[in-house]
Design a protein around this motif. Structure first.
Motif, short mmCIF file in Angstrom:
data_model
loop_
_atom_site.label_atom_id
_atom_site.label_comp_id
_atom_site.label_asym_id
_atom_site.label_seq_id
_atom_site.Cartn_x
_atom_site.Cartn_y
_atom_site.Cartn_z
N PHE A 275 3.71 0.00 -2.16
CA PHE A 275 3.26 1.37 -1.89
C PHE A 275 3.15 1.63 -0.37
O PHE A 275 3.60 2.66 0.12
CB PHE A 275 1.89 1.65 -2.52
CG PHE A 275 1.85 1.54 -4.01
CD1 PHE A 275 2.97 1.77 -4.78
CD2 PHE A 275 0.67 1.19 -4.66
CE1 PHE A 275 2.93 1.67 -6.16
CE2 PHE A 275 0.61 1.09 -6.04
CZ PHE A 275 1.74 1.32 -6.79
N MET A 276 2.52 0.69 0.33
CA MET A 276 2.24 0.91 1.76
C MET A 276 3.51 0.81 2.61
O MET A 276 3.66 1.56 3.58
CB MET A 276 1.20 -0.10 2.25
CG MET A 276 -0.20 0.11 1.71
SD MET A 276 -1.36 -1.09 2.41
CE MET A 276 -2.71 -1.00 1.23
N ASN A 277 4.41 -0.09 2.25
CA ASN A 277 5.59 -0.32 3.08
C ASN A 277 6.78 0.56 2.71
O ASN A 277 7.49 1.05 3.59
CB ASN A 277 5.98 -1.80 3.03
CG ASN A 277 4.96 -2.68 3.72
OD1 ASN A 277 4.69 -2.52 4.90
ND2 ASN A 277 4.34 -3.60 2.98
N ASP A 278 7.00 0.77 1.41
CA ASP A 278 8.17 1.53 0.98
C ASP A 278 7.84 2.99 0.63
O ASP A 278 8.74 3.82 0.56
CB ASP A 278 8.82 0.87 -0.25
CG ASP A 278 9.39 -0.50 0.05
OD1 ASP A 278 9.29 -0.93 1.23
OD2 ASP A 278 9.94 -1.14 -0.87
N GLN A 279 6.56 3.27 0.38
CA GLN A 279 6.13 4.61 -0.03
C GLN A 279 7.09 5.19 -1.09
O GLN A 279 7.77 6.20 -0.85
CB GLN A 279 6.08 5.53 1.20
CG GLN A 279 5.22 4.92 2.27
CD GLN A 279 4.39 5.93 3.04
OE1 GLN A 279 4.29 7.09 2.69
NE2 GLN A 279 3.78 5.46 4.10
N PRO A 280 7.17 4.53 -2.27
CA PRO A 280 8.21 4.87 -3.24
C PRO A 280 8.09 6.26 -3.86
O PRO A 280 9.07 6.80 -4.34
CB PRO A 280 8.04 3.78 -4.31
CG PRO A 280 6.63 3.30 -4.16
CD PRO A 280 6.31 3.42 -2.71
N PHE A 281 6.90 6.86 -3.86
CA PHE A 281 6.74 8.22 -4.40
C PHE A 281 5.45 8.80 -3.84
O PHE A 281 4.58 8.07 -3.36
CB PHE A 281 6.70 8.22 -5.94
CG PHE A 281 5.58 7.40 -6.52
CD1 PHE A 281 4.34 7.97 -6.79
CD2 PHE A 281 5.74 6.03 -6.80
CE1 PHE A 281 3.29 7.21 -7.31
CE2 PHE A 281 4.70 5.27 -7.32
CZ PHE A 281 3.47 5.87 -7.57
N MET A 282 5.37 10.11 -3.90
CA MET A 282 4.14 10.80 -3.46
C MET A 282 3.34 11.19 -4.69
O MET A 282 3.85 11.89 -5.57
CB MET A 282 4.50 12.05 -2.65
CG MET A 282 3.28 12.81 -2.13
SD MET A 282 2.16 11.84 -1.08
CE MET A 282 3.17 11.62 0.38
N PRO A 283 2.10 10.73 -4.83
CA PRO A 283 1.31 11.10 -6.02
C PRO A 283 1.00 12.59 -6.03
O PRO A 283 0.86 13.22 -4.98
CB PRO A 283 0.03 10.27 -5.87
CG PRO A 283 -0.04 9.85 -4.44
CD PRO A 283 1.36 9.86 -3.90
N THR A 284 0.90 13.14 -7.24
CA THR A 284 0.55 14.56 -7.41
C THR A 284 -0.47 14.68 -8.54
O THR A 284 -0.64 13.75 -9.35
CB THR A 284 1.78 15.42 -7.79
OG1 THR A 284 2.17 15.08 -9.13
CG2 THR A 284 2.95 15.18 -6.84
N GLU A 285 -1.10 15.82 -8.61
CA GLU A 285 -2.06 16.08 -9.69
C GLU A 285 -1.40 15.94 -11.06
O GLU A 285 -2.03 15.50 -12.03
CB GLU A 285 -2.66 17.48 -9.52
CG GLU A 285 -3.68 17.86 -10.59
CD GLU A 285 -4.89 16.95 -10.66
OE1 GLU A 285 -5.33 16.63 -11.79
OE2 GLU A 285 -5.41 16.54 -9.59
#
Length: 385
Positions: A275-285
Motif C-alpha cells: 500500500f505505502m510503496n505502490d499505492q495500488p488504489f485509492m480508497p473511497t466511501e
C-alpha cells in the motif's frame, strides 16, 4: 448526567500522531487461562501476572476485562520473525508460570463451553466503568483476539493505509478464525467471537477520513457529543493509534499457535508495504458498500466464504482472492522476511484448513469439548497433538 455514561469523565482529546518506523510491527494476544481439571476458564489472571512480573521479558503482560484472561504484547519489532522470537519467549514463560499454578494457557477466539455469567470482572477502574456502562456485554466480552500494529511514517499515510487495509478484513478473519464454539454449541460460524464485538455501539468500521485534519474534526465532533473521550472508546475493526504512530487491526481471533500469530503479522506488514510503496488504489466511501457483507461471509464461512470485490462488484471465492493477493505482495514479503509465514498461511488456504476447522474436526472425533481444550493447550505449548 447518568453515572452510566463515560462522558462525565474528563475528555482525553486526540493525541498528536507520533513518529514511528514505517512497517514496524507490534502484536498483542488475548489468552485463555483454564484449569487442568475440567478445562473450563479459571480466574487466575492476578496470580499469573504476579509470577510473570518476576521474569524479564520483551513487551508486556497485562490483565484483561475478566479474570480468566490475560493479554501479552511484544515490543516494537521489525519483522514477523522477530515477533515470533518475542512471542516464543513470552509463551515459554507463560507455560512455566501456568504449570506452577496447575492451570493451562490456550489460544482460540472463544472458550468453547464457558458460561459468561460465571465470569468475574477484573478489579481495575476502567474495567469497572465498562462493566457499569455495558452490563452483561462486559462479561460476554470474555473473548480472545489478536491485534496487529503496523508503523506508519505519518498520520495521513496511517489513514490511507487503514482504509486500503479495510478491503482485506475478510482475509484476516478467515485466516485467523478459531471460535466456532460458544457455550457448548457449534455456532456454524468460523469466527463467532466477532458477533460479540459487533454488539458494542462503537464497533465496526472507521469513518472515511483520509487526512488527519479530517479525522481530527470527526473526533472533536464525537467528543462534543459526550459519547467518547479517547480513542480507546472506539472498538473499530481497524483504528489509528496516534500515541504509537500505528494503525491497529483488531479483527483477528487469537490463533491456536504463536507461529500462526507471527505469520499473520507478516501478512499485514507485506500488505502495508504494498500500500505505502505502490499505492495500488485509492480508497473511497463506496468500498464500504459491501464491507459488512464481506465481513459476515468471512465470519460465517471462513475460507469457504464469498468475497465481493468493492471496486468491480465481482463475486469470487474468498480463498481465490487471498491467493491472488499473496501473489501480488510476494515482492514486498521477501525483503521483509515474511515469505515463510505467508507460505504457512498459503498452505492452509489451499487446504481450506484454519484453526476453526481443526477445532471442529477434533470435537467430531473426541465428542468432548474439554478434551478439545486440553489438546489446544498442548498445541499452544508447541507440542505435537
Amino acid at each position: 448526567m447518568s453515572k452510566h455514561t463515560p462522558a462525565q469523565l474528563a475528555p482525553g482529546g486526540l493525541e498528536p500522531f507520533q513518529k514511528s518506523e514505517a512497517l514496524s510491527l507490534g502484536v498483542e494476544l488475548e489468552l485463555q487461562l483454564v484449569n487442568t481439571h475440567d478445562y473450563d476458564l479459571a480466574p487466575y489472571a492476578e496470580d499469573m501476572l504476579r509470577l510473570m512480573e518476576k521474569i524479564p521479558l520483551p513487551g508486556s503482560v497485562v490483565p484483561e476485562m475478566t479474570s480468566s484472561m490475560i493479554e501479552v504484547s511484544t515490543g516494537v519489532c521489525q519483522s514477523s520473525s522477530e515477533v515470533l522470537g518475542q512471542l516464543t519467549q513470552i509463551r515459554d514463560a507463560l507455560v512455566k508460570c501456568a504449570d506452577k499454578l496447575n492451570i493451562a494457557v490456550v489460544g482460540g477466539g472463544t472458550h468453547p463451553f464457558q458460561q459468561w455469567h460465571e465470569r468475574r470482572i477484573y478489579d481495575k477502574p476502567r474495567f469497572r466503568e465498562l462493566s457499569e456502562l455495558y452490563g452483561y456485554l462486559s462479561k460476554q466480552f470474555t473473548i480472545f483476539g489478536q491485534h496487529v500494529h503496523v508503523g506508519c511514517p505519518d498520520a495521513d499515510t496511517a489513514l490511507l493505509t487503514l482504509h486500503r487495509m479495510s478491503r482485506y478484513i475478510p482475509h484476516f478473519i478467515a485466516l485467523s478464525a478459531s471460535s466456532p464454539f460458544v457455550q457448548g454449541q457449534d455456532t456454524a460460524f468460523d469466527s463467532a467471537r466477532l458477533n460479540s464485538v459487533f454488539a458494542f455501539p462503537l464497533s465496526g468500521r472507521a469513518p472515511m477520513a483520509l487526512t488527519w485534519d479530517e479525522f481530527t474534526v470527526y473526533f472533536e465532533k464525537m467528543t462534543r457529543t459526550g459519547v467518547v473521550r479517547s480513542m480507546k472508546d472506539f472498538y473499530w475493526d481497524i483504528r489509528p493509534k496516534p500515541e504509537f504512530g500505528t494503525i491497529e487491526i483488531r479483527v483477528f481471533d487469537t490463533p491456536l499457535t504463536i507461529g500462526r500469530a507471527a505469520a499473520l503479522s507478516g501478512y499485514v506488514q507485506s500488505l502495508a508495504s504494498w500500500f505505502m510503496n505502490d499505492q495500488p488504489f485509492m480508497p473511497t466511501e463506496d468500498d464500504y458498500l459491501v464491507y459488512t457483507y464481506n465481513r459476515f461471509q468471512a465470519c460465517r464461512f471462513g475460507l469457504e466464504a464469498v468475497y465481493v470485490d468493492p471496486a468491480t462488484g465481482e463475486h469470487m471465492a474468498l480463498r481465490d482472492h487471498i491467493l491472488m493477493t499473496m501473489d501480488k505482495i510476494g515482492a514486498h514479503a521477501r525483503p521483509l522476511g515474511a515469505s515463510s509465514g505467508i507460505h504457512l498461511l498459503r498452505s492452509s488456504v489451499e487446504l481450506s484448513n484454519n484453526d476453526a476447522r481443526w477445532l471442529r474436526e477434533l470435537q467430531s472425533k473426541e465428542n468432548l469439548l474439554a478434551e478439545v481444550i486440553r489438546q489446544a493447550a498442548l498445541k499452544f505449548r508447541g507440542l505435537p497433538v
